[in-house]
Motif scaffolding. Structure first.
Motif, short mmCIF file in Angstrom:
data_model
loop_
_atom_site.label_atom_id
_atom_site.label_comp_id
_atom_site.label_asym_id
_atom_site.label_seq_id
_atom_site.Cartn_x
_atom_site.Cartn_y
_atom_site.Cartn_z
N ASP A 1 -8.52 0.15 -5.10
CA ASP A 1 -8.28 -1.27 -4.92
C ASP A 1 -8.83 -2.41 -4.74
O ASP A 1 -8.68 -4.16 -4.97
N LEU B 1 -0.74 4.25 3.02
CA LEU B 1 -1.23 4.39 4.42
C LEU B 1 -0.01 3.74 5.30
O LEU B 1 0.01 4.49 6.79
N SER C 1 -7.04 -8.48 -1.88
CA SER C 1 -6.50 -6.94 -1.52
C SER C 1 -7.16 -6.69 0.04
O SER C 1 -5.84 -5.92 0.42
N LEU C 2 -8.30 -7.16 0.37
CA LEU C 2 -8.24 -7.20 2.18
C LEU C 2 -6.89 -7.99 3.00
O LEU C 2 -6.62 -7.18 3.57
N GLU D 1 -3.92 -7.20 2.17
CA GLU D 1 -3.16 -7.14 1.90
C GLU D 1 -2.98 -5.56 2.49
O GLU D 1 -1.57 -5.30 3.24
N ASP D 2 -4.71 -4.93 3.07
CA ASP D 2 -4.61 -4.08 3.30
C ASP D 2 -3.78 -4.54 4.97
O ASP D 2 -3.47 -3.73 5.90
N PHE E 1 -7.72 2.15 -1.24
CA PHE E 1 -8.04 1.33 -0.26
C PHE E 1 -9.33 1.19 -0.98
O PHE E 1 -9.92 -0.33 -1.50
N ARG F 1 0.80 -1.13 -0.03
CA ARG F 1 0.15 -0.05 -0.08
C ARG F 1 1.23 1.35 0.07
O ARG F 1 1.54 1.09 0.77
#
Length: 221
Positions: A88, A43, A164-165, A167-168, A85, A40
Motif C-alpha cells: 500500500d 490487520l 497510507s501510513l 490509514e494504518d 502494509f 486495512r
C-alpha cells in the motif's frame, strides 16, 4: 418488602444484560472491527485473532470462527498484513489493492463482525456479521479510494505513502478502541468520518487550485 424490591431490580438488570451481551456489545465491537477492515483488510483480523488467542480484552470468538485464533490462521494473517502494509506504500499498487478491497474488505468486515457474536447460533451470527460488517467496511473502503484518487491527482502519487501510513494508524487504533470500549465505537466512527471528510476536502481544494493554475497558464499568451 425491601428484599422483594431488591430481587426485582436484580432480575430486571439480569434481563437487560442478556440482550446487551448478546446483541448490543457484539454489534458495536463488530462495527468497529469492520470499519477498520475498510482501511486495512488483514490487520484488524490479525489483531482479533491474537486477542482471542491470548485472551486479551476479554475477546472471544464464536465456535464456528474459532479457527481464526489457530496458529496457521494467525501466521497467514500476519504475512498478508505485512504484504498489504508494504504494497500500500507503492504508487499504482495501492490503487490495485483498493480496487481489490472493494470486494475483499466487505467480506473481511463480515467475518470480523460475525466472529464476535458469541451468543448466537452460526447462521444468526453470520447474518449479523453481514448486516453489521459488510456495509461499514465497504463505506470506509470507498472513502479511502476517493481520498487516494484525489491524493494521486494533487501530488502525483507522492503523498499516497503518507496517507497510507495515516490509514494504518487509524485502523490500528480503531481496533484497540473497539476492544477497550465498544460503547464508544459510534463516537469513533463520527470522528473518523469527519477526519476523512476534511482530508478529502483539503485534497480537493488543492486539486481545484492546481487545475486553476494550469488553466491560467494555458490561457496565457
Amino acid at each position: 418488602m425491601d428484599g422483594i424490591d431488591l430481587q426485582g431490580v436484580q432480575n430486571g438488570l439480569g434481563a437487560a444484560a442478556g440482550p446487551l451481551q448478546t446483541w448490543v456489545l457484539p454489534a458495536l465491537l463488530g462495527l468497529g472491527l469492520a470499519s477498520a477492515t475498510g482501511l486495512r483488510t488483514f490487520l484488524p483480523l490479525l489483531m482479533l485473532a491474537l486477542a482471542a488467542r491470548f485472551g486479551l480484552f476479554g475477546i472471544e470468538l464464536n465456535d464456528q470462527m474459532s479457527w481464526l485464533a489457530d496458529w496457521p490462521a494467525i501466521a497467514a494473517l500476519g504475512v498478508a498484513a505485512v504484504v498489504e502494509f508494504a504494497g500500500d506504500k507503492i504508487p499504482v499498487v495501492d490503487h490495485g489493492l483498493n480496487v481489490l478491497g472493494a470486494f475483499t474488505r466487505p467480506v473481511a468486515g463480515a467475518v470480523a463482525a460475525g466472529s464476535v457474536f458469541v451468543g448466537l447460533d452460526p447462521t444468526a451470527a453470520a447474518i449479523a456479521g453481514v448486516i453489521v460488517g459488510a456495509p461499514a467496511a465497504f463505506a470506509f473502503n470507498a472513502a479511502q479510494g476517493g481520498a487516494r484518487l484525489t491524493s494521486t491527482a494533487t501530488t502525483g502519487g507522492v503523498g499516497n505513502p503518507v496517507l497510507s501510513l495515516i490509514e494504518d494508524v487509524l485502523a490500528f487504533f480503531a481496533v484497540i478502541l473497539a476492544f477497550l470500549a465498544p460503547i464508544l465505537v459510534p463516537v469513533m466512527l463520527v470522528v473518523l468520518a469527519v477526519l476523512v471528510f476534511r482530508l478529502a476536502k483539503r485534497l480537493r481544494e488543492k486539486l481545484y487550485a492546481r487545475e486553476g493554475l494550469t488553466a491560467d497558464a494555458t490561457r496565457s499568451p
